[in-house]
Design a protein around this motif. Sequence first.
Motif, PDB file in Angstrom:
ATOM      1  N   VAL A  99     -17.905 -26.242 -14.517  1.00  9.16           N
ATOM      2  CA  VAL A  99     -18.234 -24.705 -15.135  1.00  9.16           C
ATOM      3  C   VAL A  99     -19.789 -23.933 -14.142  1.00  9.16           C
ATOM      4  O   VAL A  99     -19.926 -25.172 -13.154  1.00  9.16           O
ATOM      5  CB  VAL A  99     -18.661 -24.681 -16.170  1.00  9.16           C
ATOM      6  CG1 VAL A  99     -17.055 -24.505 -17.404  1.00  9.16           C
ATOM      7  CG2 VAL A  99     -19.423 -25.970 -16.784  1.00  9.16           C
ATOM      8  N   GLY A 100     -20.625 -23.117 -14.244  1.00  6.22           N
ATOM      9  CA  GLY A 100     -21.735 -23.350 -13.384  1.00  6.22           C
ATOM     10  C   GLY A 100     -22.176 -21.832 -13.402  1.00  6.22           C
ATOM     11  O   GLY A 100     -21.249 -21.001 -13.979  1.00  6.22           O
ATOM     12  N   PHE A 126     -17.494 -19.831 -13.540  1.00  6.97           N
ATOM     13  CA  PHE A 126     -18.623 -19.571 -13.019  1.00  6.97           C
ATOM     14  C   PHE A 126     -18.892 -18.161 -13.306  1.00  6.97           C
ATOM     15  O   PHE A 126     -18.757 -17.310 -13.375  1.00  6.97           O
ATOM     16  CB  PHE A 126     -18.454 -19.913 -11.576  1.00  6.97           C
ATOM     17  CG  PHE A 126     -19.200 -20.373 -11.309  1.00  6.97           C
ATOM     18  CD1 PHE A 126     -20.748 -22.040 -10.529  1.00  6.97           C
ATOM     19  CD2 PHE A 126     -17.941 -22.274 -11.655  1.00  6.97           C
ATOM     20  CE1 PHE A 126     -20.334 -23.118 -10.216  1.00  6.97           C
ATOM     21  CE2 PHE A 126     -18.015 -23.416 -11.025  1.00  6.97           C
ATOM     22  CZ  PHE A 126     -19.349 -23.478 -10.560  1.00  6.97           C
ATOM     23  N   LEU A 127     -20.514 -18.379 -14.420  1.00  3.14           N
ATOM     24  CA  LEU A 127     -20.992 -16.903 -15.125  1.00  3.14           C
ATOM     25  C   LEU A 127     -21.587 -16.444 -13.015  1.00  3.14           C
ATOM     26  O   LEU A 127     -22.392 -17.014 -12.940  1.00  3.14           O
ATOM     27  CB  LEU A 127     -21.803 -17.137 -15.280  1.00  3.14           C
ATOM     28  CG  LEU A 127     -21.518 -17.986 -17.207  1.00  3.14           C
ATOM     29  CD1 LEU A 127     -23.005 -18.207 -17.829  1.00  3.14           C
ATOM     30  CD2 LEU A 127     -20.413 -17.399 -17.776  1.00  3.14           C
ATOM     31  N   ALA A 150     -31.727 -16.560 -10.209  1.00  4.11           N
ATOM     32  CA  ALA A 150     -30.666 -16.704 -11.749  1.00  4.11           C
ATOM     33  C   ALA A 150     -31.545 -15.216 -12.066  1.00  4.11           C
ATOM     34  O   ALA A 150     -32.617 -15.366 -12.540  1.00  4.11           O
ATOM     35  CB  ALA A 150     -30.358 -18.050 -11.845  1.00  4.11           C
ATOM     36  N   ALA A 151     -30.120 -15.039 -12.436  1.00  2.00           N
ATOM     37  CA  ALA A 151     -30.898 -13.296 -13.719  1.00  2.00           C
ATOM     38  C   ALA A 151     -31.897 -14.046 -15.007  1.00  2.00           C
ATOM     39  O   ALA A 151     -30.986 -15.516 -15.286  1.00  2.00           O
ATOM     40  CB  ALA A 151     -29.595 -12.765 -14.026  1.00  2.00           C
ATOM     41  N   ALA A 152     -32.512 -13.715 -16.054  1.00  2.00           N
ATOM     42  CA  ALA A 152     -32.562 -13.894 -16.610  1.00  2.00           C
ATOM     43  C   ALA A 152     -32.145 -14.216 -17.714  1.00  2.00           C
ATOM     44  O   ALA A 152     -31.237 -13.718 -18.014  1.00  2.00           O
ATOM     45  CB  ALA A 152     -34.130 -12.945 -17.182  1.00  2.00           C
ATOM     46  N   LEU A 203     -28.772 -20.109 -21.458  1.00  2.00           N
ATOM     47  CA  LEU A 203     -28.455 -19.274 -22.445  1.00  2.00           C
ATOM     48  C   LEU A 203     -27.115 -19.368 -22.889  1.00  2.00           C
ATOM     49  O   LEU A 203     -26.214 -19.814 -23.541  1.00  2.00           O
ATOM     50  CB  LEU A 203     -29.100 -18.586 -23.021  1.00  2.00           C
ATOM     51  CG  LEU A 203     -31.430 -18.281 -23.436  1.00  2.00           C
ATOM     52  CD1 LEU A 203     -31.541 -17.047 -24.141  1.00  2.00           C
ATOM     53  CD2 LEU A 203     -31.613 -19.743 -24.505  1.00  2.00           C
ATOM     54  N   ARG A 204     -26.528 -18.096 -21.841  1.00  2.00           N
ATOM     55  CA  ARG A 204     -24.918 -17.649 -21.242  1.00  2.00           C
ATOM     56  C   ARG A 204     -24.227 -19.276 -20.986  1.00  2.00           C
ATOM     57  O   ARG A 204     -23.073 -19.158 -21.280  1.00  2.00           O
ATOM     58  CB  ARG A 204     -24.522 -16.634 -20.379  1.00  2.00           C
ATOM     59  CG  ARG A 204     -25.598 -15.659 -21.321  1.00  2.00           C
ATOM     60  CD  ARG A 204     -25.328 -13.891 -20.864  1.00  2.00           C
ATOM     61  NE  ARG A 204     -26.477 -13.598 -19.504  1.00  2.00           N
ATOM     62  CZ  ARG A 204     -28.177 -13.634 -18.976  1.00  2.00           C
ATOM     63  NH1 ARG A 204     -27.799 -13.010 -19.934  1.00  2.00           N
ATOM     64  NH2 ARG A 204     -28.299 -12.965 -18.093  1.00  2.00           N
TER      65      ARG A 204
END
Length: 302
Positions: A56-57, A75-76, A103-105, A109-110
């Motif tokens: 994951v990552g 992977f997000l 990376a997105a804000a 947390l996600r």
Amino acid sequence: MIITVTLNPAIDVTYRLPRLTVGEVHRVAEVTSRLGGKGVNVARVLHQLGEPTHAVGLADHDFGVALARELPATFLPELEAVRRTLVVVADSTTSLWEPGRQAAAGADLRLLDLLADRIAEARAIVVSGSLAPGVPIDLPARIAQLAAAAGVPVLLDLDDAALAAAVGTGAVLTPNEDEAARLLGRRLDDPAAAVAELAARHGGPVVLTRGHLGLLANADGSCWEVRPPAGVEGNPTGAGDATAAGLARGLANGIAWPEILADAAALGAAAVLMPVAGEIDPDAYRSFLAEVTVRRIDHEEA
């Protein structure tokens, strides 16, 4: 399963040349390109060993989709893009690493939510590698705390600020000698004493990776020196990831520390024989297991 976490993945490009001379033009005959990042490489080794694993990552959309075709992976799509790393293997190995992409804000947390949903399936978690820009430095430490609350062992292969933030989590830390020296703020004139100090400060196991010198570990009140097979030459790029895979497998299976360390050292040596990271030579691995030596020492002996 063993879950691996990669917070700054890469597209790994490897050039193989007979020699590399700065300032000259080189025609590259052999090029290898694959999806990578330290946690991805750990997952590949575990997969090759037959261990159930899930990577994951954080990445971009295309990376996540492509990796899921090769490995069990989620992977997000939280990064602007995925960086590239270039390794030139010639008379020596030269690495050129691009910076990570933003990376997105809220990406941290996600990712924690994703891990919380999967923690019941985990037998161990590995967080390894650098952090993409915008990822909070304490995210690996928070992952370790999440795992600890669920009774899942964690291995953290980190550097600099992220490594410092992880001290005190009780997870297994695996710095190399340079990383440990920066964490302590001094040279490691007595490596075993330094590892003992780090383990005491951390409140958990510390495994110092030392390249061709092997491993030095302090765990459960004991110090262990691990010597790998002598004379193994090749591409050292993936040795640390294979070592981490061995440590994670041992933690997941509840094996005693001397056996965990021997297995990890043999896997690291077997990875040196492969042209790209994330793979081991299985025949060499089985042979190296009989050649690795593990002995319990006092720190004055190291």
